[in-house]
Design a protein around this motif. Structure first.
Motif, PDB file in Angstrom:
ATOM      1  N   ARG B 243       0.768  -0.991  -0.212  1.00  0.00           N
ATOM      2  CA  ARG B 243      -0.050   0.243   0.102  1.00  0.00           C
ATOM      3  C   ARG B 243       0.722   1.180  -0.046  1.00  0.00           C
ATOM      4  NH1 ARG B 243      -4.701  -0.569   4.359  1.00  0.00           N
ATOM      5  NH2 ARG B 243      -5.270   1.593   3.651  1.00  0.00           N
ATOM      6  N   ASP B 247       0.979   4.190  -2.969  1.00  0.00           N
ATOM      7  CA  ASP B 247       0.634   5.448  -2.464  1.00  0.00           C
ATOM      8  C   ASP B 247       1.794   6.432  -3.042  1.00  0.00           C
ATOM      9  OD1 ASP B 247      -1.696   5.066  -1.268  1.00  0.00           O
ATOM     10  OD2 ASP B 247      -0.817   5.193   0.897  1.00  0.00           O
ATOM     11  N   GLU B 252       1.345  -0.140  -8.733  1.00  0.00           N
ATOM     12  CA  GLU B 252       1.805  -1.346  -7.754  1.00  0.00           C
ATOM     13  C   GLU B 252       3.340  -1.719  -8.352  1.00  0.00           C
ATOM     14  OE1 GLU B 252       0.389  -3.285  -5.410  1.00  0.00           O
ATOM     15  OE2 GLU B 252      -1.320  -1.922  -5.394  1.00  0.00           O
TER      16      GLU B 252
END
Lengths: 347, 517, 353, 321
Positions: B243, B247, B252
């Motif tokens: 995650r 961010d 990814e």
């Protein structure tokens, strides 16, 4: 030949009415606008300022409406600076340049270029050695005479027994000093000076600091040194101070060429009992007179030409016996200063 | 310091020590920070994540008084403050440790520790200062000669001095900007012990790192920045590396997948019993075409020295080097280059790049000769074309290859450095810390490039203190310790445990094609 | 031995190596020159280096901060001349006031340099190359070609350089040399023990770091220039006292002698390391060579060539000796701290913007 | 502001200054705008201008050469001495150039090989080479060179230009190409910006520095010979103190004393500024001393004013946002 005869005739007239005739000569040319440059070796020391003063005095007398330019280089850039000033003056089309030459023959190309433009080039204080590019040299005194006087003063101070002495000069490239030292060496050949032994020549580069330490080094290196002869106004004062600080004035004396105002204290306390110099004010005055008359076509730069230079009287252009070629006007004489007359001169 | 006293590890805290409210900062055309709010509590370790240029450094510089915010407020202990200079920040109890330690090489260790103390009086009490410095270092569990000038200290030792310096100031807020970038795994653990100690004493710590595993090991809270904006703040329990990375880069990325091997049979470089007097000795290995050989070990184990010896900067004094089967002598960097060896330095700013010069001039520097016209002039057009090729190939993000390298981000600088050496068409490529100070996104790209190069048949040596990186990239791992080769492990044997064991001094017996001992 | 190596650093005993070189030079000259080992030789060298030493102390501070002051020669000349003129026209002036005026005048000229370098962000070479010409030029223009002469100065000033402040047997320690010594000692102690003075070293050692930890770089650089100016002003006064006759050319070219002393004295021209004691030893080294070569009977025309060669050799051998010492120490440290042995020294930090 | 931007604005500033000075001079002196004066203006400092070209390269390369003026003097003295000893002039000139190369090799050895700071080495050279010149000539002045030699230095050769001026322009173009077009020039910038990184890129840093110092000394020797030709005679003090003027011109040309920055266009403009300024002041009867400090002030202001300007605009911009 005709010229000679005319000259002779003129002489005869002059002999009869010297005052009147010559005065007329100068009077006739008075008040002409002649742009002139007075170029010392460099700015910032007293003798050249005095010469400037003398030149200004002459300019006033001659009522030259064009102001005199007193331009000089800085000491560390003297050669290049003198050449630059001569070249710029040539560009500006001045009528005459008076040079106290510090550049040896290196000034010749620039001086010749000036002459080619019709500019009068007069040297004073220090000539162009080869005399090329120079109209006439206004000599303060006879250079071989300086040699003799330096030898005389040395002998005087060393005493009849003679002894070792050394020369503390300006820079190794200073033409005047080199000429005077050479003249002194010639004079020393006279058996009269046989007991004088010149042990060393050192250079203080006309810097007080360097001259001071050089004088100290001399007394260290030659413990039985009798006299230091310094033919430069910077060297002689610095050397005198060094001897005084070393408390050696009883043993070692200094002499040479110096300004009375700077030497007063040392002459009185016996470190420099006698020294010589001429008047730089007079030298500037005479140089200006000569140059003005040349530039105003009232005088020709040739052997035998005579003229009257205001308060200083009459002068003749002669061959310069101290150079291979060249003309000279000899101002002379110089004054030997000692404790009797130095005070008056220092004022 | 009173606010922070008596707080247990991880306890809920009443009021934050440091609070940042709506801070913004603009440099010319770029909005470096936009409306950032953040709070930091005593006894809390708060990690900042983000790619280079995301705004972390700007935020740090604002907190330490190097820059002034255009708008917004900073509150310390509940009081709004204006921090005009680093000295003022220190007076307020805020100190920072930077990625590249900023010591004074000519001052001794003790003086470096106390240099910014304003309360030590006008007279330096050397004896007392040495004693106190010794004490502080001892408390930190370090042995360093405090009378020694900082010049010549290793990066790790310099980092220790930086920490001692911060601690000696009795800080309330400690900012650590990538303090682990130049540390090896062991040293990182030592450092973390210190950080936890500080935390127990109630110091609030702002921790910046590119190494995800470290962040998740030590941080209580994790804040992610992107493009000058604060994207998310989560507690460690809420956050996951995936995650956080998402961010950071907005997509990814997986850094844990091992590269597929493409090592070939033929040996490109063979080294036998290589040594340099007083620095390292007895290094022997074969490097195959298309192989990636990892060099692991603690900082100062001599890995960089082996690289420098192979390249010729600090030539070897014993042993043999065979290139393509032929013995060669490498005495200067030029020798190394002409033999097809390239060394990409760990120190981008000082040794790797000429920062004030353009991208293309940097790329063509080693082989400038190739860009000369018949008249001997440099063909800049050709240089630009080469640089453009590499820009496309390695995805260097820049408006133009005429740009000064100094203006690029760390990752892009790294790519320029790679381009420079790839342009020499090396058969052996030595990469020293290829991802130090490089953000996650760029790191993945660099890894991909390394794989690609190996696939093209180049023999690659990767020297890295980032152990996960070594393990992911390498076909085999060579481990060094104190100037000696300890083991060579192949991919099957190499894991964090075996590598660390060897690096810490237990000689592994089952090295495969290590030197005959 | 190890204990000694822990306490003493190669950087600290580089002065020692210079001292050894000086002693070697003295022994060399002593074996060729009669009466060389005498108080007179000592006095010569001592007096000749006193003024350069005082300026070199100031220059050292400036060089430590990664700057250079080329205008010192002009500052020395400027103050010597103007203070000389002042004393010549006011013979009754209080000696202390005179010295204070010299220092203040020098400091004021240093302020100009300092402000332009520190706040104007102009490289020191550019600034002081400019003020070298400006200060001298203003002096020449204002002076009207007058010379300050000894007879216009009061007796206390003329006697000052001869005052023997500490007679040890027949060894004179004269006032100016004593003053130079006091200044060296004071500044050596100051730069070692005063917190703010340590900043000269810090700033030159790593300007980037100095900025980041918030050292007042500008004020420190400014201060270095002001102190250098003030000491040059004092040196101007010393020049006046020692030589008595001051022309507008006084002190011309002094900057090169001073830089030579500082460089030979082992002060790093890139800042951060070196001591004022080293600078003094550098001045003594050059002074010894200058004073002795002449007495060796070498022709005047050979002096500069030999001097240039010897300065080069002094710098070279100093560098070699220091490197050797570092190796010697480095070996010991390896054993002391096996942990610290990395290779790539990133000593060279980025040049200032 | 980018480095490129700074450089461009620097040259613009120099150009503006030059135009202003020329305009002022033309109005101020009727003699200024003449071919003869323009030739003089170059000719009077032509040797310094020539040396400034190589000095620019040395400073961009991150070093400094304080010994140039002494090398000029040394070369001139070697030439005069060998000529005086009966060697034909062309051979004497070769000997002088050889002496220059030797001096350069000596500098290069200590700087590039041993690794001593160039400031220290060339300071020793400044004293030492002048010393050797003194040994050769002592207190003599040697002149009487062949006419062709003096003609080279003093007479117009190509149109109104003298040989030295022609050589200056040839060298200017040559060094501009070397610095901005050749691989060597690129390496000079690299070494001046970051010598360590250059070494790590396989650049033979020592060789680049050695070439700089040998080149600097060779060109200085050439300039010394031209100076001798212009003056027609040689003394031991030839060109003494020129080094500071040369460095002043280079720095005014926007070359950074820290190395890696600057270009020959800037240096060329700075030379023109100085020459025109000196010439104009000379024609206005302003003495060398005043000229010196005007140029000293200009040197400081040329860096100070842009700095202040930038500071002000930054502040102004800061207030705006």
């Amino acid at each position: 030949m005709t010229r000679f005869l005319m000259g002779a005739a003129a002489l005869a007239v002059l002999a009869a009415l010297p005052q009147c005739a010559l005065a007329q000569d100068a009077m006739a040319t008075r008040g002409k606008a002649v742009s002139m440059v007075l170029l010392p070796k460099f700015l910032g020391i007293l003798p050249f300022d005095q010469a400037h003063k003398g030149a200004e005095e002459a300019a006033k007398e001659l009522q030259n409406p064009t102001p005199l330019q007193f331009l000089g280089p800085t000491p560390q850039n003297s050669v290049a600076g003198q050449i630059e000033i001569v070249t710029n003056a040539t560009t500006q089309g001045v009528k005459a340049i008076m040079i106290s030459n510090n550049s040896g023959d290196q000034i010749v190309p620039a001086a010749k270029a000036a002459q080619a433009k019709g500019i009068k080039v007069v040297t004073w204080d220090s000539p162009i050695p080869s005399s090329e590019g120079e109209d006439v040299f206004v000599a303060q005194v006879d250079f071989s005479e300086i040699g003799k006087v330096m030898a005389d003063m040395t002998l005087d101070l060393a005493g009849p027994g003679g002894g070792k002495f050394a020369i503390l000069s300006a820079s190794p490239d200073a033409a005047n000093q080199n000429a005077w030292i050479a003249a002194m060496k010639t004079a020393l050949k006279d058996p009269k000076y046989a007991k004088l032994d010149l042990v060393d020549t050192v250079y203080g580069n006309d810097e007080s600091e360097k001259s001071y330490t050089q004088a100290q080094a001399l007394v260290d290196k030659y413990p039985d040194l009798k006299v230091i002869m310094s033919p430069t106004s910077v060297g002689i004062v610095a050397g005198a101070k060094a001897l005084q600080d070393e408390k050696l004035c009883d043993k070692v004396k200094i002499s040479g060429l110096g300004l009375p105002s700077e030497m007063l204290a040392y002459t009185k306390n016996g470190c420099a009992p006698e020294f010589a110099l001429w008047s730089f004010i007079d030298l500037g005055y005479l140089a200006y007179y000569t140059t003005y008359l040349l530039a105003a076509d009232a005088l020709k730069a040739e052997e035998g030409a005579k003229f009257k230079a205001g308060r200083m009287g009459e002068y003749t252009i002669t061959k310069d016996p101290t150079r291979a070629k060249g003309l000279r006007i000899l101002m002379g004489p110089f004054t030997i200063y000692n404790k009797d007359n130095v005070e008056a001169a220092a004022k | 310091m009173s606010e922070g006293l008596g707080l247990a590890d991880g306890a809920v805290v009443v009021a934050p020590i440091l609070e940042i409210r709506g801070v913004a900062k603009r440099f010319d055309a770029t909005q470096a920070l936009e409306d950032v709010s953040l709070s930091l509590h005593a006894g809390e370790i708060h990690a900042l994540l983000g790619e280079n240029g995301a705004g972390k450094s700007t935020l740090i510089k604002i907190i330490t008084g190097v820059h002034q915010p255009d708008s917004g407020q900073i509150l310390l202990g509940g009081q709004p403050v204006t921090i005009r200079s680093a000295a003022e920040a220190q007076r307020l109890g805020v100190a920072a440790i930077y990625q590249e330690p900023l010591l004074f090489p000519d001052l001794n260790v003790a003086e470096n520790i106390f240099i910014s103390h304003q309360d030590r009086g006008a007279v330096v009490g050397w004896r007392e200062m040495f004693r106190e410095a010794d004490k502080i270092l001892a408390e930190l569990g370090m042995t360093l000669d405090v009378r020694k000038p900082a010049r010549g200290l290793t990066l790790a030792a310099q980092q220790s001095v930086e920490i001692a310096k911060a601690i000696s100031l009795n800080v309330r807020v400690l900012i650590m900007d990538e303090p682990t970038a130049s540390l090896s795994a062991h040293e990182v653990q030592e450092l973390f012990k210190l950080v936890r100690d500080l935390k127990r004493q109630g110091v609030a710590i702002l921790f910046v790192s590119h190494r995800m595993e470290e962040v998740f090991e030590i941080a209580d809270k994790i804040t992610v920045f992107r493009d000058g904006r604060l994207i998310s703040t989560r507690t460690r329990l809420e956050a996951t590396p995936q995650r956080a990375i998402a961010d950071m880069v907005g997509r990814e990325i997986d850094l844990t997948k091992a590269r597929t091997s493409c090592a070939q049979k033929d040996v490109v470089l063979s080294v036998a019993d290589l040594g340099r007097q007083g620095v390292f000795e007895g290094v022997s290995f074969d490097l195959h075409r298309g192989e990636v050989l990892g060099f692991a070990g603690l900082i100062g184990a001599g890995r960089t020295d082996v690289g420098l010896a192979l390249f010729g900067i600090e030539p070897a004094t014993s042993g043999r080097i065979l290139l393509g089967g032929k013995p060669v002598t490498v005495r200067t960097a030029r020798d190394g280059m002409s033999l097809g060896i390239a060394y990409v330095s760990e120190d981008r700013r000082q040794l790797g790049l000429v920062l004030p010069m353009s991208i293309f001039a940097n790329i063509t520097l080693p082989v400038l000769r190739r860009y000369l016209s018949r008249l001997g002039l440099v063909r800049t057009g050709l240089e630009r074309r080469t640089a453009d090729t590499f820009r496309d190939r390695l995805a260097i993000r820049t408006p133009s290859v005429d740009l000064e390298v100094a203006k690029l981000s760390g990752g892009n600088q790294q790519k320029v450095m790679l381009s420079k050496w790839l342009n020499t068409n090396p058969s052996v490529l030595i990469l020293d810390e290829p991802t130090r100070g490089v953000d996650v996104g760029s790191k993945a790209e660099v890894h991909a490039i390394i794989g690609q190069l190996a696939a093209e048949g180049i023999g690659v040596i990767v020297i890295s203190s980032d152990l996960p990186e070594v393990l992911v990239l390498s076909d085999r791992v060579l481990i060094m310790r104190e100037g000696r080769q300890m083991a060579i492990l192949d991919r099957a044997e190499a894991n964090e445990e075996t590598v660390m064991t060897a690096a810490m001094g237990q000689r592994s017996t089952d090295s495969i094609d290590g030197r005959p001992s | 031995m190890n204990w000694l190596k822990r306490r003493v650093r190669p950087e600290q005993i580089r002065e020692l190596s210079l001292l050894v070189l000086i002693l070697a030079a003295i022994v060399f000259f002593g074996s060729f020159i009669d009466n060389y080992y005498s108080f007179r030789t000592f006095n010569r060298i001592a007096s000749s280096v006193a003024i350069i030493t005082v300026v070199a102390v100031g220059q050292t501070l400036v060089v430590l901060t990664r700057n250079i002051d080329l205008s010192v020669g002009s500052i020395v000349g400027f103050t010597a001349y103007f203070v000389g003129t002042l004393i010549a026209s006011h013979n009754g002036i209080n000696p202390i006031l005179a010295v204070a005026i010299a220092i203040a005048l020098g400091a004021a000229l240093g302020v100009v340099n300092g402000v332009i370098v520190a706040w104007g962000k102009v490289p020191a070479v550019v600034v002081t190359l400019g003020t070298l010409a400006i200060y001298r030029g203003v002096l020449v223009d204002l002076s009207g070609a007058k010379t300050v002469t000894t007879d216009s100065l009061p007796q206390w000033l003329i006697d000052l350089p001869l005052v023997n402040v500490a007679p040890i047997g027949s060894l004179d320690i004269r006032a100016l040399f004593m003053l130079a010594l006091v200044i060296v000692v004071a500044f050596q102690i100051g730069t070692t023990y005063l917190s703010f003075a340590r900043r000269f070293y810090a700033i030159g050692s790593n300007p980037e770091a100095a900025q980041l930890i918030g050292l007042p770089i500008k004020s420190v650089v400014f201060l270095a220039f002001v102190i250098c100016g003030a000491l040059s002003g004092l040196a101007g006064f010393m020049l006046l006292a020692r030589f008595g006759n001051i022309t507008v050319e006084a002190g011309r070219g002094l900057e090169l002698s001073v830089v030579a002393a500082v460089v030979v004295g082992g002060v790093n021209v890139f800042g951060g390391s070196g001591t004022v004691t080293g600078a003094m030893l550098g001045a003594v080294m050059i002074g010894t060579l200058e004073q002795s070569l002449f007495r060796l009977g070498i022709s005047e025309f050979w002096l500069d060539a030999v001097l240039g060669l010897l300065i080069l050799l002094a710098v070279a051998s100093d560098a070699v000796i220091l490197q050797r010492l570092r190796q010697l120490w480095g070996g010991a440290e390896l054993k002391l701290l096996a942990k610290e042995t990395d290779s790539v020294s990133s000593e060279q930090s980025a040049s200032p913007p | 502001m980018s480095a490129v931007g700074t450089l461009k604005s620097w040259e613009a500033m120099m150009l503006a200054l030059l135009v202003a000075i020329i305009a002022f001079n033309s109005v101020g002196s009727p003699y200024f705008l003449s071919v003869g004066n323009f030739v003089n203006l170059f000719q009077l400092s032509i040797e310094k201008s020539i040396v400034a070209l190589t000095m620019a390269l040395v400073i961009i390369g991150g070093e400094i050469d304080l010994s140039v003026a002494s090398v000029m003097g040394l070369a001139a003295c070697v030439m005069a001495w060998t000529f005086h000893a009966g060697v034909p002039m062309p051979a004497a000139i070769l000997a002088a150039l050889g002496a220059g190369i030797l001096a350069g090799l000596n500098n290069a050895f200590w700087i590039a090989r041993v690794g001593l700071p160039s400031l220290a080495v060339t300071l020793a050279g400044l004293i030492g080479y002048r010393g050797v010149a003194r040994i050769l000539l002592e207190d003599r002045a040697i002149g009487g060179f062949p006419d062709w030699f003096n003609t080279i230095g003093q007479q117009a050769l190509i149109g109104p230009l003298t040989a030295a001026i022609a050589i200056f322009f040839v060298l200017f173009i040559f060094f501009a190409i070397v610095l901005h077009g050749s691989a060597f020039g690129r390496l000079v910038y690299v070494v001046g910006s970051n010598a360590q990184a250059a070494r790590y890129s396989g650049v033979r840093v020592g060789l680049v520095k050695a070439a700089l110092f040998v080149g600097s000394a060779f060109v200085a020797a050439l300039a010394g010979i031209l100076y001798a030709a212009r003056l027609g005679s040689v003394r031991g003090d030839m060109a003494e103190g020129f080094e500071l003027d040369v460095i002043t011109a280079v720095l005014l040309g926007g070359v950074s004393i820290f190395g890696g920055k600057g270009n020959l266009v800037g240096v060329g403009l700075a030379l023109l500024v100085i020459l025109n300024l000196r010439n104009g002041m000379g024609l206005a009867d302003i003495t060398g001393n005043t000229q010196n400090y005007v140029i000293g002030g200009l040197l400081i202001l040329s860096v100070l004013i842009p700095n202040m300007w930038q500071e002000l605009t930054n502040k102004w911009r800061g207030r705006e946002t």
